[in-house]
Design a protein around this motif. Structure first.
Motif, short mmCIF file in Angstrom:
data_model
loop_
_atom_site.label_atom_id
_atom_site.label_comp_id
_atom_site.label_asym_id
_atom_site.label_seq_id
_atom_site.Cartn_x
_atom_site.Cartn_y
_atom_site.Cartn_z
N ALA A 245 0.72 -1.28 0.15
CA ALA A 245 0.08 -0.12 -0.06
C ALA A 245 0.66 1.20 0.07
O ALA A 245 0.77 2.14 -0.68
CB ALA A 245 -0.90 -0.13 1.40
N THR A 246 1.89 1.09 0.92
CA THR A 246 2.94 2.54 0.71
C THR A 246 3.41 2.66 -0.46
O THR A 246 3.74 3.61 -1.04
CB THR A 246 3.94 2.28 1.95
N THR B 120 -9.75 -0.43 0.17
CA THR B 120 -9.75 0.88 -0.57
C THR B 120 -8.47 0.81 -1.30
O THR B 120 -8.23 1.11 -2.54
CB THR B 120 -10.03 1.96 -0.01
N HIS B 121 -7.28 0.46 -0.46
CA HIS B 121 -6.03 0.78 -1.00
C HIS B 121 -5.58 -0.39 -1.91
O HIS B 121 -4.68 -0.57 -2.71
CB HIS B 121 -4.85 0.95 0.06
N LYS C 295 0.82 4.66 -2.38
CA LYS C 295 1.15 5.69 -1.87
C LYS C 295 0.40 6.18 -0.74
O LYS C 295 0.06 7.23 -0.25
CB LYS C 295 1.19 7.06 -2.63
N ALA C 296 -0.09 5.19 0.21
CA ALA C 296 -0.81 5.44 1.30
C ALA C 296 -0.25 4.97 2.61
O ALA C 296 0.84 4.14 2.39
CB ALA C 296 -2.04 4.39 1.08
N LYS C 297 -0.68 5.35 3.68
CA LYS C 297 0.15 5.32 5.09
C LYS C 297 -1.19 4.48 5.83
O LYS C 297 -2.40 5.13 6.06
CB LYS C 297 0.62 6.56 5.76
N ILE C 298 -0.85 3.22 6.21
CA ILE C 298 -1.72 2.63 7.25
C ILE C 298 -1.88 2.84 8.54
O ILE C 298 -0.61 2.56 9.18
CB ILE C 298 -1.87 1.11 6.78
N ASP C 299 -2.70 2.98 9.17
CA ASP C 299 -2.78 3.68 10.72
C ASP C 299 -2.86 1.63 11.14
O ASP C 299 -4.07 1.46 11.19
CB ASP C 299 -4.06 4.37 11.10
#
Length: 385
Positions: free
Chosen positions: A121-122, A156-157, A126-130
């Motif tokens: 995902a990162t 979603t990612h 380009k997402a950051k997972i909590d």
């Protein structure tokens, strides 16, 4: 943030997805206190919409979701799909198909041996997972906004990850490789727990057929009982207790009660009675029906130098192909290959193309490994005249 809690909402959400090319799917479940996984939340994302489906909502019927998962025209995208698919198989008695596992695809595309969802995902979305809600209790209600947001981020990612990996696979011509790799996940046997085979994963202290018969019956009883009352098998009877009982073969409830840590309540209750019945069944089996241990693994005579060369070649070919070496061949396969075995997965399909054919040529002396600077490469060997 979208949380579905009614059958009508679920049906309305699933209806347009029946026409989608693909859906991204994930689940949140609990099984620490149960034998069967308890579905708490299912997350589904189509190309445009996404929702978390509360499987524990009062009165909700998940039939619209099951119908969507069974739709053969819609690709189901998971990451590390094994446990999620087990949940749907147990619900539907069929494996949702067709499938695409982004963890497998990531290995084919050279993103590492077992790329995590967070890393993909990162890198790709380009997402950051909590991660703060990862180990939350998904069976407690109400769900918090943070929990729902975290759960939805798992699909979603995943849409973006899937699309990026699919593009890479199409560009490299490797999309058919994924079809090969989905064979195990598509097989219903992957998700079946057969009580009659439960004894095979245990390591008894002896190998006499009668001991194995008692172990087989006792392990099958434990598996069926744990399934029936829905508790973890180890909570019903630990492996070490099962092995001790099989070794000593108690003939009375009193002898059964002497098993370390078992307790009189178990031995004198219905569990002890049923377990003793299983032991008696094993004791009364005719000699011809007694089980035997699987034949020991064949002792391979694999030359160490050849295995070392194959490891080097695997690393070289995997790097050149941009694919995870572990996906191409296991350490056991390399040993078998070096020992002269040829009926191996590594010599079939895309694995043969990437590594297997060159591996056989190396073993049989048609090519050799040479160093060019700090890089290894294969060079043809000219036959002696």
């Amino acid at each position: 943030m979208k949380l579905i809690t009614t059958t009508a909402e679920l049906a309305a959400f699933c209806k347009p997805l029946a026409e989608a090319e693909f859906i991204a799917v994930d689940t949140e479940f609990m099984r620490e206190r149960t034998y069967w996984p308890k579905l708490c939340l299912a997350q589904v994302a189509g190309p445009e919409d996404a929702a978390a489906i509360d499987a524990l909502a009062d009165g909700i019927d998940l039939a619209p979701l099951d119908e969507l998962m069974a739709n053969p025209r819609v690709l189901k995208v998971f990451h590390a799909a094994r446990q999620d698919l087990e949940i749907f198989y147990l619900r539907m008695t069929q494996v949702p198909q067709p499938l695409f596992d982004t963890q497998v695809a990531a290995m084919v595309c050279g993103h590492g041996e077992a790329a995590s969802y967070e890393s993909l995902a990162t890198k790709l979305a380009k997402a950051k997972i909590d991660k703060s809600s990862r180990f939350t209790d998904w069976s407690r209600r109400p769900l918090s906004e943070r929990q729902i947001t975290y759960a939805l981020s798992d699909v979603t990612h995943l849409r973006v990850v899937y699309e990026k990996l699919k593009h890479q696979l199409e560009k490299s011509g490797r999309l058919p490789w994924i079809t090969e790799e989905m064979a195990v996940l598509n097989d219903p046997a992957t998700y079946r727990a057969d009580p009659e085979q439960a004894w095979r994963r245990l390591k008894p202290r002896g190998s006499s057929p009668r001991l194995l018969a008692i172990l087989k019956e006792a392990a099958a009883w434990r598996e069926r009982t744990a399934q029936r009352i829905d508790i973890p098998r180890q909570r019903l009877l630990r492996d070490e207790q099962l092995l001790e009982i099989s070794s000593h073969a108690p003939k009375t409830i009193e002898e059964l009660g002497l098993t370390r840590g078992l307790g009189r309540g178990f031995a004198e209750g219905w569990q002890g009675r049923e377990l003793m019945e299983a032991i008696e069944r094993a004791r009364s089996l005719p000699e011809s029906d007694l089980p035997t241990r699987d034949k020991p693994t064949e002792q391979l005579r694999a030359p160490g130098a050849v295995v070392d060369l194959l490891r080097t070649l695997l690393r070289l070919k995997a790097e050149q192909a941009g694919v995870a070496g572990r996906l191409v061949a296991s350490a056991d396969e390399l040993d078998r290959l070096a020992a002269g075995k040829r009926d191996l997965p590594v010599l079939k399909g895309w694995r043969r193309e990437v590594f297997g054919a060159d591996a056989v040529n190396l073993i049989e002396g048609r090519v050799s490994l040479a160093l060019a600077g700090d890089q290894a490469r294969l060079i043809p060997v000219t036959p002696a005249t």
